[in-house]
Design a protein around this motif. Sequence first.
Motif, short mmCIF file in Angstrom:
data_model
loop_
_atom_site.label_atom_id
_atom_site.label_comp_id
_atom_site.label_asym_id
_atom_site.label_seq_id
_atom_site.Cartn_x
_atom_site.Cartn_y
_atom_site.Cartn_z
N GLU A 6 4.09 23.33 12.26
CA GLU A 6 5.35 24.05 12.47
C GLU A 6 5.25 25.50 12.01
O GLU A 6 5.82 26.40 12.64
N THR A 7 4.52 25.73 10.93
CA THR A 7 4.36 27.09 10.39
C THR A 7 3.47 27.96 11.27
O THR A 7 3.70 29.16 11.39
N ASN A 8 2.47 27.36 11.87
CA ASN A 8 1.46 28.13 12.60
C ASN A 8 1.55 28.05 14.11
O ASN A 8 0.70 28.61 14.80
N ILE A 9 2.56 27.41 14.65
CA ILE A 9 2.63 27.23 16.09
C ILE A 9 2.68 28.56 16.85
O ILE A 9 2.07 28.68 17.91
N GLU A 10 3.34 29.56 16.31
CA GLU A 10 3.40 30.86 17.00
C GLU A 10 2.01 31.48 17.11
O GLU A 10 1.67 32.05 18.14
N ILE A 59 -0.81 29.84 17.15
CA ILE A 59 -1.57 29.01 18.08
C ILE A 59 -1.17 29.32 19.52
O ILE A 59 -2.03 29.47 20.40
N MET A 60 0.13 29.47 19.77
CA MET A 60 0.58 29.79 21.12
C MET A 60 0.08 31.17 21.54
O MET A 60 -0.33 31.35 22.70
N ARG A 111 -3.54 30.82 22.46
CA ARG A 111 -3.66 30.18 23.78
C ARG A 111 -3.39 31.17 24.89
O ARG A 111 -4.10 31.21 25.89
N ASP A 112 -2.34 31.98 24.71
CA ASP A 112 -2.02 33.00 25.72
C ASP A 112 -3.16 33.99 25.87
O ASP A 112 -3.54 34.33 26.99
N ALA A 113 -3.72 34.44 24.76
CA ALA A 113 -4.83 35.39 24.81
C ALA A 113 -6.04 34.76 25.49
O ALA A 113 -6.73 35.41 26.28
N TYR A 114 -6.29 33.52 25.22
CA TYR A 114 -7.40 32.80 25.82
C TYR A 114 -7.23 32.73 27.34
O TYR A 114 -8.18 32.97 28.09
N GLU A 115 -6.04 32.41 27.77
CA GLU A 115 -5.76 32.29 29.21
C GLU A 115 -5.79 33.65 29.91
O GLU A 115 -6.16 33.73 31.08
#
Length: 138
Positions: free
Chosen positions: A114-118, A120-121, A124-128
């Motif tokens: 919950e603390t790190n989801i932003e 991680i998202m 993921r966006d940068a990866y994509e």
Amino acid sequence: MPKSAEQQRVEAKVLYDAYMAACPTREVFDTIADKWAGLLVNALADGPRRHSELRRRVAGASQKMLTQTLRTLERDGLVKRTVTAAVPVRVDYELTPLGRSLAPILGALKTWAETNIEHIMAARDAYELTGTGRPGPG
């Protein structure tokens, strides 16, 4: 004389290594790494709950999935199921002492997610965005 299952477990205990393919601790990882199991253990950390309460608390889990997961947790000694004769029959689930020992670990994992989801998202966006399936430089 053949060794009993308990004797075999005691001898094998010295050899438990989750990195080994045949290690039975991998089955434990399978159980506790399951999202529904983790969420149910966390939901039961505050005390016993009925199936319907768990279903409301753990949104998105079907009745079938909750039942299967609770049975697995019960089989592994993490959850106790208590049936009370009443009309209708009352069934409560609660953590066993073993389950209570796991709850802080899974609670910490839930809090970390919950603390790190932003972050991680964003990763993921940068990866994509690279279009190569790999993160860009830097």
